[in-house]
Write a protein that holds these residues in place. Structure first.
Motif, PDB file in Angstrom:
ATOM      1  N   LYS A 170       6.923   9.003  10.055  1.00 15.56           N
ATOM      2  CA  LYS A 170       6.984   8.633   8.642  1.00 15.56           C
ATOM      3  C   LYS A 170       8.210   9.290   8.014  1.00 15.56           C
ATOM      4  O   LYS A 170       8.348  10.506   8.041  1.00 15.56           O
ATOM      5  CB  LYS A 170       5.711   9.081   7.919  1.00 15.56           C
ATOM      6  N   SER A 174      10.097   5.502   1.614  1.00 11.60           N
ATOM      7  CA  SER A 174      10.175   4.121   2.080  1.00 11.60           C
ATOM      8  C   SER A 174      11.578   3.573   1.866  1.00 11.60           C
ATOM      9  O   SER A 174      12.099   2.810   2.678  1.00 11.60           O
ATOM     10  CB  SER A 174       9.173   3.248   1.327  1.00 11.60           C
ATOM     11  N   ASP A 199       4.562   0.853   7.623  1.00 13.58           N
ATOM     12  CA  ASP A 199       4.102   0.665   6.242  1.00 13.58           C
ATOM     13  C   ASP A 199       5.268   0.869   5.266  1.00 13.58           C
ATOM     14  O   ASP A 199       5.372   0.185   4.262  1.00 13.58           O
ATOM     15  CB  ASP A 199       2.975   1.646   5.932  1.00 13.58           C
ATOM     16  N   GLN A 200       6.116   1.831   5.606  1.00 14.45           N
ATOM     17  CA  GLN A 200       7.271   2.084   4.738  1.00 14.45           C
ATOM     18  C   GLN A 200       8.225   0.897   4.741  1.00 14.45           C
ATOM     19  O   GLN A 200       8.776   0.539   3.696  1.00 14.45           O
ATOM     20  CB  GLN A 200       7.996   3.353   5.191  1.00 14.45           C
ATOM     21  N   ILE A 202       7.365  -2.147   5.236  1.00 10.75           N
ATOM     22  CA  ILE A 202       6.699  -3.199   4.447  1.00 10.75           C
ATOM     23  C   ILE A 202       6.963  -2.942   2.964  1.00 10.75           C
ATOM     24  O   ILE A 202       7.326  -3.835   2.218  1.00 10.75           O
ATOM     25  CB  ILE A 202       5.181  -3.231   4.742  1.00 10.75           C
ATOM     26  N   GLU A 203       6.799  -1.674   2.574  1.00 13.37           N
ATOM     27  CA  GLU A 203       7.032  -1.338   1.164  1.00 13.37           C
ATOM     28  C   GLU A 203       8.472  -1.619   0.760  1.00 13.37           C
ATOM     29  O   GLU A 203       8.731  -2.120  -0.330  1.00 13.37           O
ATOM     30  CB  GLU A 203       6.693   0.141   0.900  1.00 13.37           C
ATOM     31  N   ALA A 204       9.400  -1.281   1.656  1.00 13.21           N
ATOM     32  CA  ALA A 204      10.817  -1.468   1.331  1.00 13.21           C
ATOM     33  C   ALA A 204      11.227  -2.935   1.391  1.00 13.21           C
ATOM     34  O   ALA A 204      12.364  -3.280   1.083  1.00 13.21           O
ATOM     35  CB  ALA A 204      11.673  -0.646   2.287  1.00 13.21           C
ATOM     36  N   GLY A 205      10.286  -3.797   1.780  1.00 10.98           N
ATOM     37  CA  GLY A 205      10.582  -5.228   1.820  1.00 10.98           C
ATOM     38  C   GLY A 205      11.460  -5.627   2.998  1.00 10.98           C
ATOM     39  O   GLY A 205      12.137  -6.656   2.956  1.00 10.98           O
TER      40      GLY A 205
ATOM     41  N   TRP B 636      -2.199   3.921  -0.470  1.00  9.39           N
ATOM     42  CA  TRP B 636      -0.871   3.336  -0.246  1.00  9.39           C
ATOM     43  C   TRP B 636      -0.877   2.407   0.971  1.00  9.39           C
ATOM     44  O   TRP B 636      -0.389   1.285   0.911  1.00  9.39           O
ATOM     45  CB  TRP B 636       0.146   4.472  -0.061  1.00  9.39           C
ATOM     46  N   LYS B 637      -1.474   2.894   2.046  1.00  8.53           N
ATOM     47  CA  LYS B 637      -1.504   2.064   3.254  1.00  8.53           C
ATOM     48  C   LYS B 637      -2.298   0.783   3.012  1.00  8.53           C
ATOM     49  O   LYS B 637      -1.927  -0.291   3.459  1.00  8.53           O
ATOM     50  CB  LYS B 637      -2.142   2.832   4.416  1.00  8.53           C
ATOM     51  N   MET B 640      -0.114  -1.522   1.296  1.00  7.57           N
ATOM     52  CA  MET B 640       0.900  -2.075   2.188  1.00  7.57           C
ATOM     53  C   MET B 640       0.279  -3.121   3.122  1.00  7.57           C
ATOM     54  O   MET B 640       0.874  -4.155   3.390  1.00  7.57           O
ATOM     55  CB  MET B 640       1.554  -0.964   3.028  1.00  7.57           C
ATOM     56  N   HIS B 641      -0.935  -2.833   3.586  1.00  9.26           N
ATOM     57  CA  HIS B 641      -1.582  -3.780   4.486  1.00  9.26           C
ATOM     58  C   HIS B 641      -1.950  -5.058   3.738  1.00  9.26           C
ATOM     59  O   HIS B 641      -1.903  -6.157   4.290  1.00  9.26           O
ATOM     60  CB  HIS B 641      -2.808  -3.135   5.140  1.00  9.26           C
ATOM     61  N   LYS B 643      -0.258  -6.150   1.193  1.00 11.97           N
ATOM     62  CA  LYS B 643       1.032  -6.827   0.998  1.00 11.97           C
ATOM     63  C   LYS B 643       1.422  -7.583   2.270  1.00 11.97           C
ATOM     64  O   LYS B 643       1.883  -8.725   2.220  1.00 11.97           O
ATOM     65  CB  LYS B 643       2.104  -5.787   0.643  1.00 11.97           C
ATOM     66  N   ALA B 644       1.207  -6.914   3.403  1.00 13.22           N
ATOM     67  CA  ALA B 644       1.536  -7.555   4.687  1.00 13.22           C
ATOM     68  C   ALA B 644       0.697  -8.817   4.881  1.00 13.22           C
ATOM     69  O   ALA B 644       1.188  -9.844   5.344  1.00 13.22           O
ATOM     70  CB  ALA B 644       1.321  -6.585   5.840  1.00 13.22           C
ATOM     71  N   TYR B 648       2.702 -12.174   5.364  1.00  8.06           N
ATOM     72  CA  TYR B 648       2.658 -12.825   6.673  1.00  8.06           C
ATOM     73  C   TYR B 648       1.505 -13.820   6.779  1.00  8.06           C
ATOM     74  O   TYR B 648       1.238 -14.362   7.833  1.00  8.06           O
ATOM     75  CB  TYR B 648       2.614 -11.770   7.781  1.00  8.06           C
TER      76      TYR B 648
END
Lengths: 737, 657
Positions: A170, A174, A199-200, A202-205, B636-637, B640-641, B643-644, B648
């Motif tokens: 990690k 991000s 995950d980072q 994903i956050e950063a796009g 947060w995770k 993110m999940h 969002k994923a 997707y």
């Protein structure tokens, strides 16, 4: 194998020399070795618990495998050669590796701990697939199947992809991680990610997934999928014998330019995994300060500065990039090639059959061109409403002292790749059905139409320096001008088609070879003819010719047609001699038109593969996109595993997808009429062209309807009634064997 | 010397409880010795023991790992010794809870068989709900028949020898957890079998593999969880499932004019009877000159009685001896666990009678009443009689610190769901999960465990809770931790006003509003869920949240903390919390860091395998920060999940954690 003394002696004599003198014996990094040792114990003990529990529950005979691979458990296949298919077979292997974890703390033992950890991780991971279910959802990948190895593996080992970056842990933020990922992507790296960097990202796009050569494998031991990917590249393209551990590591070190970037805290298992990388010759960079006694010069490096981390990793790994600086407000890299732009993300589109479009490359004389000039004729993108479908066309003029009219089509076809390299740009098809999209983000970043010109001029000059001296681009967006120039373009296409129609195997004096793959498949030679493109689908006869013009010492060279031996099978003395000399004297004879008698070899990167189906007296073709079973009883992966690597396998042969449409398609064995089965996807992709080719070969109308696919059946027995009902010609042809 | 003496004196006052500090100050020259004195005498404590690298499993030892001697005489390395000691510690905890669980089970069997008359099925609703959870049909069955089947399941889960998976545990956790435990071979077959196997595995010359030992310790912890869950379940059936109740806490609950009985230990079986007897024997007390009889609780017996009977809390573990030093406790009746032997010498300085009641808990010098469920009420009356006669012998000045606070307790999982149901009757638990997903709450934290004089008594408990509350974490609590909050006035609405962040306040206000017809008092800052076996309630809450979110527990923003862990039970509980998927903070470093390997597993690698992991941190402010980080990491995770999933376009959210 039990005698580790022998092993150690062998290693010390060869590959292991790269580690000689690295450790300052007066101040060894003992705490680092201790972590690797502890981590190897944890990993192997955990693997043992899971394995024996699985055996208790399922029995030792229970099958065990990763999905879509012909390489069994690739880490084990590559290093020690066992083709594991049952749970029980893993026990002695794991025991052997447990036995190489030694209490004495030194560099060699730390690497052996690393190797043991790689085996343990492979076992832990394969057990996650024991129920046959994929434990991951996109963008997490888990194990990457052979189709993906084939898709990018060649690019990795021929260095089109400059290297493999493995990101673990990690990062500090991000945003910082996103910058590193984007940097690596713009440099064209293959990226593997494990733990929270995913995950980072994903956050950063960041753009993740198979299409972006950026694989978020998952957490913990899922990092092993970076290793089993690299090892399969060695097995498939390097032709390294399974179990040739020494040779494999040497290949990895030389051809797979990987490195590990570790972010954040490390645990024992991660350190042991780092040594699995070092064992393969890959260095590790850690993003925080490490005490002196936890570093190894050039191998285990503390590098807290994110801005220079990638650069330092590349330097340590010896990766140099060909820098092409293109003045456009978006990134340009192969990593963006697979990027899709969905309607909701799209700013504008043109072509694709819905509106008029064209793209045309024309050779011009010295005084008809102004180098570097880009004109936009019609409104620019900021004058067009979001969500529009407009008419547009690209007219590209090229002058070069060694340019030939025949190369126009070769260059024109590369527009597809070059445009797709742009982040936020999308392209498909060609000529007057070319379809372009531009994303909202790209326009927000400052995209103007002229940037198509900047991109194409830079790429043409960069990739074809020997034949391209000057480039000028006109972009038409004024509807009237588009229609006007579309007409001209169609005239050029028609002339070109007429010329190409006359281009047959008989009409030329020489074929072209392609040895592009020899960097990783040393015994394979492709012979490319006007009517048979390279089996990767990427090299036509004209491409070969152009390639030779660009670089006479490059991968392609002309091969004269002399000393005809068998006209029907396409065997020439001169070609046999060339193939023999260039296959390291392994292939003595080679036919162009038969897949039964001395067929051409396959490197491993073929788009499609054909195989005999004796029960129906025909041939089937499957593609790397098709994961399912086929009537010859093998999936693509299994077929590829046995046919690749530069050997002749009568009855089986790799080839390009469009080869099916050629009148030289296994013409010595009965031609297209033999084709009894195709994956539905390929049938749809070939479309009506398949029927046209069949008609031209006298097979009547709607031949495609007589060919079975997976919806009809996946075994010879299942498709037989269908073929009989349709009156498929193969059933009444002369016996194939 | 003078400075040193002064420092030492100051150090003796290791508490933030004003009642405790008052007694310590008042008795400093009395010569009466308590844990606070003995702690100082014990310094410095053995470093090898603290690190976990002292091995006395065989009498070839003790062996300790030093720079010079990196292995025991048998060759056991630090990782073997630490891991083996860990298993042994957890066995201590697991057997304690198993003992408690089997006791409840056997009492339930006696109720079924009719061999006891003082106990009965009190809560049929819980009985039926439990039967449903256990897939036991209730169609056309008498309550006793249903209870009989449940008792048989439990007894089989204690005793099974056929090697099959235990029945109870998989019924009360999410299926993903069960699969994980089966894959890793740590799902117990039965509680007693696990205990026996683990004990054998740690004999000299047995297991040396640290991972295998750690996994066994996790199996032991799951057996511990099963024992706790069984204990809570049958206690609820027999004595009633707790509902919100108002009471008070701290030494001020004692009354000089009453016969005061302290009930101490962990089990409601005897103490329920004592409370009943005390209510019935008011006349006898008045005959002795008292106004009546008051019961007050210490440790988890106190929690059990508070939850079901509204009996006030007297104090918690560390200060049990100090309660006697008020001079107002006439009898302290104890059952099992966490009874300091030190209470007897202190009692000898007063008129107080110490009454032990369990065949496994006896203290020389004390009264011992051999408790027998078939004569429960009779025995309880004997206790009260002893207390009344002691009252008459009061011989010292009674000084009761006037410290007490209002307490709102009684929050069983069922009670919490009932409160949520007022907002959303169809999916009560979604009231909580939605508040987390929307960001109103940052997550849930279970505050549990003991007192440990390595820390300032109650300080870690209180500071951590206040910090978490300020940061909008919903707090649930059990055991001595809950008592720290009760004693310091954190189990009431005033504490919400004082300490809760805006999100938490809004959330609790919404619940108050929706339940205003039902609740007599507003909700507290911390939800008291019961005794330490009732950590099973706190984990049931986790299971319901995971079910609602349709994901495995390691993704749920729910953490745990044992700010002042002390007992082996706490080690077992901490381990199952981790195994069952929670980041688990411990405010006292347990004897593990002597092996970096085992420490690495506990702090990091456990997360990879099970999703939960330990956090060692002794400073309360840093502890709160780390717990918040752990919760935020999960939220947060999750984001993110999510969002994923959208980016997707996948059907399900990633199962990784």
């Amino acid at each position: 194998m039990a005698d580790t003394g022998v092993l150690r002696r062998e290693w010390e004599e060869s590959f292991e020399e790269i580690f000689d003198g690295v450790i300052d014996e007066a101040n060894p990094p003992t705490p680092l070795f201790q972590k690797a040792y502890d981590g190897a114990i944890i990993a192997t003990s955990y693997a043992e618990i899971l394995l024996n529990q699985a055996i208790r529950r399922y029995g030792p005979e229970h099958p065990v495998s990763y999905p879509d691979t012909g390489y069994f458990m690739p880490v084990i296949t590559a290093y020690s050669g066992e083709q594991v298919t049952k749970l029980g077979e893993l026990v002695p292997i794991l025991n052997r590796l447990r036995n190489q974890i030694r209490e004495e703390l030194n560099f060699l033992n730390a690497r052996l701990c690393g190797e043991a950890t790689a085996y343990a991780a492979e076992i832990i991971e394969v057990l996650r697939y024991i129920d046959g279910e994929n434990p991951h959802v996109a963008p997490w990948t888990g194990f990457l199947g052979d189709p993906i190895v084939r898709r990018y593996g060649i690019l990795l080992v021929d260095w089109t992809i400059p290297g493999q970056a493995v990101l673990v842990g990690k990062a500090k933020s991000s945003e910082a991680l996103g910058k590193i990922v984007t940097d690596l992507q713009s440099k064209g790296f293959m990226i593997f990610m494990s733990y929270e960097v995913i995950d980072q990202a994903i956050e950063a796009g960041c753009r993740l997934g198979i299409d972006f050569i950026t694989f978020p494998t998952g957490n913990f031991t899922q990092v092993i999928h970076a290793v089993n990917y690299a090892l399969r590249a060695g097995l498939a393209f390097g032709g390294i014998t399974p179990g040739a551990r020494e040779e494999q590591r040497d290949y990895q070190r030389r051809r797979v330019r990987a490195f590990v970037l570790h972010f954040g805290e490390r645990d024992e298992v991660q350190v042991a995994a780092h040594f699995a990388a070092i064992f393969m010759g890959f260095p590790v960079l850690v993003d925080h300060e490490l005490p002196e006694d936890e570093q190894i010069e050039n191998w285990y490096i503390s590098h807290p500065d994110y801005d220079t981390m990638v650069q330092v990793a590349m330097e340590v790994r010896g990766i140099k990039l060909k820098i092409v600086d293109i003045p456009v407000p978006f990134m340009v890299a192969p990593a963006f090639e697979g990027e899709a732009i969905r309607r909701r993300d799209m700013y504008l589109e043109f072509g694709g059959g819905r509106t008029s479009s064209f793209e045309l490359v024309r050779m011009v004389s010295e005084d008809e061109i102004e180098d570097g000039k880009i004109e936009v004729i019609g409104p620019d993108i900021d004058e067009i409403e979001e969500g529009s479908a407009i008419s547009a066309g690209l007219d590209i003029k090229i002058y070069g002292r060694k340019m030939q009219v025949d190369f126009e089509a070769v260059l024109e076809r590369r527009i597809h790749d070059f445009i797709n390299y742009g982040e936020g740009l999308w392209h498909t098809a060609q000529r007057d059905i070319a379809w372009y999209r531009v994303s909202k983000d790209c326009v927000a970043g400052g995209f103007k139409f002229r940037h198509y010109g900047d991109l194409l001029i830079a790429k043409f000059k960069d990739e074809f320096p020997a034949i391209v001296d000057r480039v000028q681009v006109k972009i038409y967006t004024d509807p009237e001008k588009v229609e006007e120039n579309l007409k001209i373009a169609r005239e050029v296409y028609a002339e070109r088609d007429a010329r190409l129609a006359g281009l047959t195997d008989e009409s030329v004096e020489e074929f072209y070879s392609c040895k592009l793959c020899q960097s990783f498949a040393p015994n394979h030679v492709c012979i490319v003819t006007p009517e048979r493109l390279g089996l990767c689908g990427a090299v036509s006869w004209l491409d070969g010719k152009a390639s030779y013009e660009i670089d006479p010492n490059g991968p392609c060279e002309p091969v004269k047609k002399e000393g005809l031996i068998d006209e029907a099978k396409g065997i020439w003395e001169s070609i046999n001699e060339y193939v023999y000399l260039n296959s390291n004297r392994t292939i003595e004879e080679c036919s162009m038109y038969s897949f039964i008698d001395r067929p051409m070899t396959s490197c491993g990167c073929f788009e499609a593969i054909m195989g005999i189906v004796p029960e129906v007296n025909g041939v089937m073709v499957t593609t790397r996109e098709h994961g399912g079973m086929t009537p010859c009883g093998m999936s693509f992966s299994t077929l590829a595993g046995s046919v690749g690597g530069g050997v002749q396998t009568p009855g089986f042969m790799g080839h390009g997808r469009t080869f099916i449409l050629s009148k030289k398609f296994i013409s010595a064995d009965g031609g297209l009429g033999r084709l009894v089965w195709l994956p539905k996807e390929l049938k749809d992709w070939l479309g009506d062209d398949l029927n046209k080719s069949a008609e031209a070969q006298g097979l009547g109308e709607n031949f495609a309807d007589k060919i079975a696919d997976e919806t009809i059946g996946e075994t010879a027995e299942e498709i037989m009634p269908f073929l009989e009902e349709k009156g498929h010609p193969a059933l009444t042809m002369d016996p194939l064997m | 010397m003078a400075d040193k003496a002064k420092k030492k004196k100051k150090d003796r006052n290791r508490s933030v409880d004003p009642a405790v500090l008052e007694i310590l100050e008042r008795t400093k020259d009395s010569g009466i010795e308590t844990a606070y004195d003995r702690y100082l005498k014990m310094q410095p404590q053995c470093n090898y023991g603290e690190q976990g690298i002292c091995c006395h499993i065989c009498i070839q030892g003790p062996c300790r790992i030093t720079r010079r001697a990196d292995k025991g005489i048998c060759g056991a390395t630090a990782y073997t010794i630490v891991a083996r000691n860990l298993v042994r510690h957890e066995l201590g905890g697991c057997t304690a809870h198993a003992d408690h669980g089997i006791h409840s089970t056997l009492l339930a069997r006696e109720v079924v068989e009719g061999t006891v008359t003082d106990y009965k099925i009190t809560d049929t609703k819980k009985l039926h709900a439990l039967a449903e959870r256990m897939d036991v049909s209730i169609e056309g069955k008498e309550d006793k028949e249903i209870l009989k089947e449940l008792v048989e399941i439990a007894i089989e889960d204690f005793n099974r020898l056929d090697g099959k998976d235990m029945y109870w545990l998989p019924k009360v956790i999410v299926p993903e957890r069960t699969k994980k435990f089966q894959d890793c071979n740590i799902l117990p077959s039965s509680i007693h079998r696990t205990i026996a196997d683990a004990m054998a595995q740690t004999h000299v010359g047995m297991d040396a593999d640290p991972v295998n030992l750690v996994f066994k310790s996790l199996e032991v912890s799951l057996a511990d969880y099963a024992g706790e869950h069984i204990a809570t379940s049958f206690s609820d059936v027999l004595f009633g499932t707790p509902e919100p109740v108002v009471s008070e806490a701290n030494m001020g609950v004692l009354d000089e004019d009453y016969v005061n009985i302290a009930v101490h230990g962990h089990n409601p079986i005897l103490s329920e009877m004592v409370v009943q007897a005390a209510r019935e024997m008011k006349d006898e007390a008045q005959e002795a000159g008292a106004k009546g009889i008051k019961c007050a609780g210490i440790c988890c017996t106190g929690n059990e009685l508070l939850m079901r009977q509204g009996v006030p809390i007297l104090t918690n573990y560390a200060s049990q001896e100090l309660a006697i030093m008020t001079g107002a406790v006439d009898a302290m009746v104890v059952d099992i666990q966490c009874i300091m032997p030190g209470i007897q010498p202190v009692a000898e300085c007063y008129h107080t009678r110490i009454i032990t009641t369990s065949p496994s808990v006896k203290i020389p010098g004390s009264y011992h009443l051999d408790f027998d469920e078939s004569r429960a009420m009779e025995k309880a009356r004997e206790v009260v009689e002893i207390a009344i006669s002691a009252y008459k012998e009061r011989n010292k000045e009674v000084v009761i610190p006037q410290v007490k606070h209002k307490v709102v307790a009684g929050f069983s999982t069922e009670a919490l769901l009932d409160i949520f149901a007022a907002v959303n009757p169809d999916r009560p638990i979604s009231v909580l999960t939605d508040a987390i997903l929307s960001g109103e709450l940052r997550g849930v934290c279970l505050l549990c465990g003991c007192n440990n004089l390595k820390r300032i008594h109650d300080e870690n408990h209180i500071v951590i809770a206040q910090e978490l509350a300020k940061n909008d974490v919903l707090l649930v609590s059990t055991g001595c931790a809950a008592q720290a909050y009760a004693k310091s006035g954190m189990l009431n609405w005033d504490a919400v006003e004082e300490y809760a962040g805006e999100g938490l306040k809004a959330f609790l206000s919404r619940l108050n509003e929706a339940n205003k017809d039902k609740l007599v008092e507003k909700l507290p800052l911390v939800f008291h869920m019961g005794s330490c076996v009732d950590n099973s309630r706190a984990y049931d809450l986790m299971t319901y949240m995971a079910e609602e979110l349709q994901m495995d527990t390691p993704k749920v923003p729910y953490a745990a903390s044992a700010p002042e862990a002390m007992s082996e039970k706490a080690i077992a509980i901490g381990s199952w919390l981790v195994t069952l998927g929670l980041p688990t903070h411990v405010g006292v470093v347990p004897p593990i860091p002597g092996s970096q390997l085992v420490d690495g597993i506990a702090l990091q690698i456990a997360h990879d395998v099970y999703g939960g992991y330990f956090i060692w941190e002794t400073d309360p402010h840093k502890s709160a920060e780390k717990i918040l980080e752990a919760l935020d990491e999960r939220t947060w995770k999750l984001k993110m999940h999510q969002k994923a999933k959208e980016t997707y376009e996948t059907e399900t959210i990633s199962a990784t954690w």
